[in-house]
Design a protein around this motif. Structure first.
Motif, PDB file in Angstrom:
ATOM      1  N   CYS A  86       0.812  -1.199   0.000  1.00 49.14           N
ATOM      2  CA  CYS A  86       0.000   0.000   0.000  1.00 49.14           C
ATOM      3  C   CYS A  86       0.844   1.247   0.000  1.00 49.14           C
ATOM      4  O   CYS A  86       0.331   2.342   0.005  1.00 49.14           O
TER       5      CYS A  86
ATOM      6  N   GLU B  47       3.994  -5.192   6.204  1.00 48.67           N
ATOM      7  CA  GLU B  47       3.541  -3.807   6.339  1.00 48.67           C
ATOM      8  C   GLU B  47       2.929  -3.636   7.729  1.00 48.67           C
ATOM      9  O   GLU B  47       1.707  -3.719   7.889  1.00 48.67           O
TER      10      GLU B  47
ATOM     11  N   HIS C 173      -7.483  -0.798   0.099  1.00 43.51           N
ATOM     12  CA  HIS C 173      -7.844   0.569   0.501  1.00 43.51           C
ATOM     13  C   HIS C 173      -9.136   1.039  -0.171  1.00 43.51           C
ATOM     14  O   HIS C 173      -9.769   1.968   0.296  1.00 43.51           O
TER      15      HIS C 173
ATOM     16  N   ASP D  65      -3.615   2.970   6.997  1.00 41.25           N
ATOM     17  CA  ASP D  65      -2.186   2.951   7.288  1.00 41.25           C
ATOM     18  C   ASP D  65      -1.981   3.891   8.465  1.00 41.25           C
ATOM     19  O   ASP D  65      -2.424   5.039   8.435  1.00 41.25           O
TER      20      ASP D  65
ATOM     21  N   TRP E 170       2.261  -1.219   9.329  1.00 41.56           N
ATOM     22  CA  TRP E 170       1.412  -0.029   9.445  1.00 41.56           C
ATOM     23  C   TRP E 170       0.026  -0.214   8.841  1.00 41.56           C
ATOM     24  O   TRP E 170      -0.849   0.608   9.034  1.00 41.56           O
ATOM     25  N   HIS E 171      -0.166  -1.279   8.060  1.00 42.37           N
ATOM     26  CA  HIS E 171      -1.434  -1.458   7.347  1.00 42.37           C
ATOM     27  C   HIS E 171      -2.358  -2.363   8.158  1.00 42.37           C
ATOM     28  O   HIS E 171      -2.124  -3.565   8.244  1.00 42.37           O
TER      29      HIS E 171
HETATM   30 ZN   LIG Z   1      -2.083   0.287   3.364  1.00 39.16          ZN
END
Ligand SMILES: [Zn+2]
Length: 270
Positions: free
Chosen positions: A13, A234, A178, A185, A236-237
């Protein structure tokens, strides 16, 4: 090689945030796709730019009454409106330009962030819990992205690097989680390791990895499971799947939504 490495750094992302974020970490590319025009996207959000103000996020329009076809996990992973819709490189969103009901994100955020009402309510709860425990809340720096914007981002990468390499970096339109309004995020309000794998090692990143499930979220692309999810780590996602599914995954020790749903792996577009 150097370029390749830099691009791989911002997988999944990342392209979301990279081109239009003010502080792209290591991306020499930030230029190509014209920055931020988001015309077609977030109608709800643009109508109410001020997060806290006008509408009450939790009391949004009567949501998504969607059909509930059975799935192997007993949840509706097919309908675009479902809170458990499963989108990856093998499972496009149908329709690809699905427009979810959105509300502005009511916690700390970059500016125009918007998510499904259920997600905002859960985010607020999770941020408060994190704040109480580690003295830092949650800041959202990327959220809903419409089909048109995803197309623009993806095409920018294709033009610059070719499709094969673009696919390692950016989701094809219709394939980005998304677009569901269910993914965000995030970072801690302290701002450490924004859009960087090092976020996983921060107090905020560790707290989220440990506690997100309590609020109905999962870290969607866990470390080392690219062969299943199609994306590198990821931290953060995070993706809202609802408390029941998140709890079940936690209790059964299942790391990916693909494994929980029984859909098989989605390492690529097949
Ligand atoms: Zn993301």
């Amino acid at each position: 090689m150097v370029v390749l490495a830099a691009v791989l750094l911002v997988s999944g992302c990342a392209p979301v945030a990279t081109p239009d974020a003010s502080s792209p970490p290591a991306s020499p590319t930030a230029s190509s796709a014209s920055p931020t025009p988001t015309p077609t996207a977030t109608p709800t959000a643009s109508a109410t730019p001020e997060p806290a103000a006008t509408t009450e996020p939790a009391a949004a329009p009567a949501p998504t009454a969607a059909p509930q076809p059975p799935s192997t996990a007993g949840v509706d992973i097919d309908s675009a409106a479902s809170l458990q819709v499963l989108v990856n490189k093998r499972r496009p969103l149908v329709p690809a330009d699905y427009q979810p009901v959105l509300v502005p994100v009511s916690i700390a955020q970059d500016g125009d962030e918007a998510v499904r009402p259920e997600v905002d309510a859960a985010l607020a709860q999770m941020s408060a819990a994190m704040q109480a425990e580690i003295g830092e809340g949650i800041h959202v720096f990327s959220s809903y992205r419409g089909y048109a914007r995803q197309t623009q981002l993806y095409n920018g990468y294709v033009a610059q690097y070719g499709q094969a390499q673009a696919d390692t970096t950016s989701a094809r339109p219709g394939h980005s989680e998304h677009q569901t309004g269910l993914s965000v995020d995030v970072m801690g309000t302290g701002g450490a390791c924004r859009l960087d794998v090092c976020f996983g090692g921060t107090a905020a990143g560790r707290w989220i990895a440990e506690h997100a499930w309590e609020h109905g979220f999962i870290v969607r692309y866990p470390d080392g499971l690219q062969g299943i999810t199609g994306y590198r780590f990821e931290p953060w996602h995070v993706r809202f799947v609802g408390p029941e599914v998140a709890t079940a995954m936690h209790e059964q020790g299942i790391a990916t939504f693909e494994e929980y749903a029984g859909t098989g792996s989605a390492p690529d577009y097949g």
